[in-house]
Write an enzyme that holds these catalytic residues in place. Sequence first.
Site, mmCIF file in Angstrom:
data_model
loop_
_atom_site.group_PDB
_atom_site.id
_atom_site.type_symbol
_atom_site.label_atom_id
_atom_site.label_comp_id
_atom_site.label_asym_id
_atom_site.label_seq_id
_atom_site.Cartn_x
_atom_site.Cartn_y
_atom_site.Cartn_z
ATOM 1 N N ARG A 162 100.953 83.714 86.281
ATOM 2 C CA ARG A 162 100.871 83.321 84.786
ATOM 3 C C ARG A 162 102.242 82.405 84.465
ATOM 4 O O ARG A 162 102.616 82.458 83.248
ATOM 5 C CB ARG A 162 100.972 84.700 84.213
ATOM 6 C CG ARG A 162 99.858 85.702 84.393
ATOM 7 C CD ARG A 162 98.564 85.059 83.891
ATOM 8 N NE ARG A 162 97.460 86.229 83.647
ATOM 9 C CZ ARG A 162 96.434 86.582 84.607
ATOM 10 N NH1 ARG A 162 96.950 85.895 85.853
ATOM 11 N NH2 ARG A 162 95.776 87.328 84.573
ATOM 12 N N SER A 237 94.973 90.870 78.800
ATOM 13 C CA SER A 237 96.279 91.625 78.918
ATOM 14 C C SER A 237 97.249 91.237 78.135
ATOM 15 O O SER A 237 97.526 89.808 77.878
ATOM 16 C CB SER A 237 96.635 90.990 80.511
ATOM 17 O OG SER A 237 95.491 91.291 81.389
ATOM 18 N N GLU A 333 102.509 88.781 77.755
ATOM 19 C CA GLU A 333 101.937 87.606 78.647
ATOM 20 C C GLU A 333 101.687 86.901 77.370
ATOM 21 O O GLU A 333 101.323 85.685 77.675
ATOM 22 C CB GLU A 333 100.762 88.081 79.547
ATOM 23 C CG GLU A 333 100.282 86.901 80.123
ATOM 24 C CD GLU A 333 98.414 87.337 80.653
ATOM 25 O OE1 GLU A 333 97.919 86.149 80.239
ATOM 26 O OE2 GLU A 333 98.272 88.282 81.100
#
Length: 337
Positions: A162, A237, A333
Amino acid sequence: MEIQTHFSLKKFNTFGIEASAKQFVAVQNVLELKTILIENNTEKKFILGGGSNMLLTKDIDALVIHIDLKGKKVISENEDFVWVESQAGENWHEFVLWTIENDFGGLENMSLIPGNVGTTPVQNIGAYGAEIKDTFISCEAIRIDNQNIKTFTNSECHFGYRESIFKNEVKDQYIITSVVFKLTKRNHIINISYGDISGELAKANIINPTIIDVSNAVIAIRQSKLPDPKELGNSGSFFKNPILLKTDFEKIHQKFPEMKYFEISPTEVKVPAGWLIEQAGFKGKRFGDAGIHKNQALVLVNYGNATGQEILNISKNIQETIFKTYGIQIEAEVNVI
Ligand code: EPU
């Protein structure tokens, strides 16, 4: 190309948060984008893609430029591979379906991820054992301050879990306008090693899955766990899975032997944040119109009229509780604006 003022962003963020932009413009090609950048050189700017990875906690006091560049095509091919280029404003899932309809393999495990193609390299999106970096060849980007065009190759993007150069070294400097992927035309590499996929295929009695079968299995799993942003505001998420040094993890694991983990290198392990959040008792909890999804604790949701601040408060509460309980820091995130 019309600049609007006091523009509501509710429909432009998948959390469905009400916030307004001081100014808003949607650009449909690179020339329009260049023109807007030149004409508004001194204005504060905010670049908006699919709005699927951000939490708006306040109004945006800037010119919001919505990247609405469309188009996808094959740019090169040989017997085994095809190079496809997509403009940044294409919806990711529609692009994935188009590659599958053409029997191009490589993106099927990433079916149904919300957002647009142009933002996929920024956080190196991934799911069910695949990441963008596995098929990404390059992307073209325009530099905001001088409008120079630059091509970033795969290695230049510094992809990680990520992570990419666009979140770090060149953060807020470039706008990605198109992306090129290299996909298979035959001998597709079927990757069904990630947990639930093989079980889902077995349910349908599929023994030799095609890329369509894998895509359908991923879609079924995602639909069973992850809320559809059109029905329930969310940003996928909310947190990243924390990565710990094995030496640190071992001490924690002694105290909590039931803790789930995955080895990712000889010295590091990844702990599923969803597991930590569920164990801490947050899964399915609702605070006003903000909450934690009942089927996947990593996902925070907006039941209708939650504010960004309410969602942010829940996320902070979760982070503090996890840290107090396990001594593990979990990071968002999603970009908090
Ligand atoms: N788990 C729980 N409770 C939960 C959620 C998960 O105990 O509420 C446990 C599961 O039992 C499993 C483990 O955590 O053992 C991993 O769960 P899962 O396979 O659902 O994946 P994840 O690590 O929670 C990541 C990605 C997702 C992606 C899935 C599948 C991150 C931050 N998230 O979630 O990505 O779809 O893997 O590959 O890495 C996204 O980024 O928006 C996203 C949805």
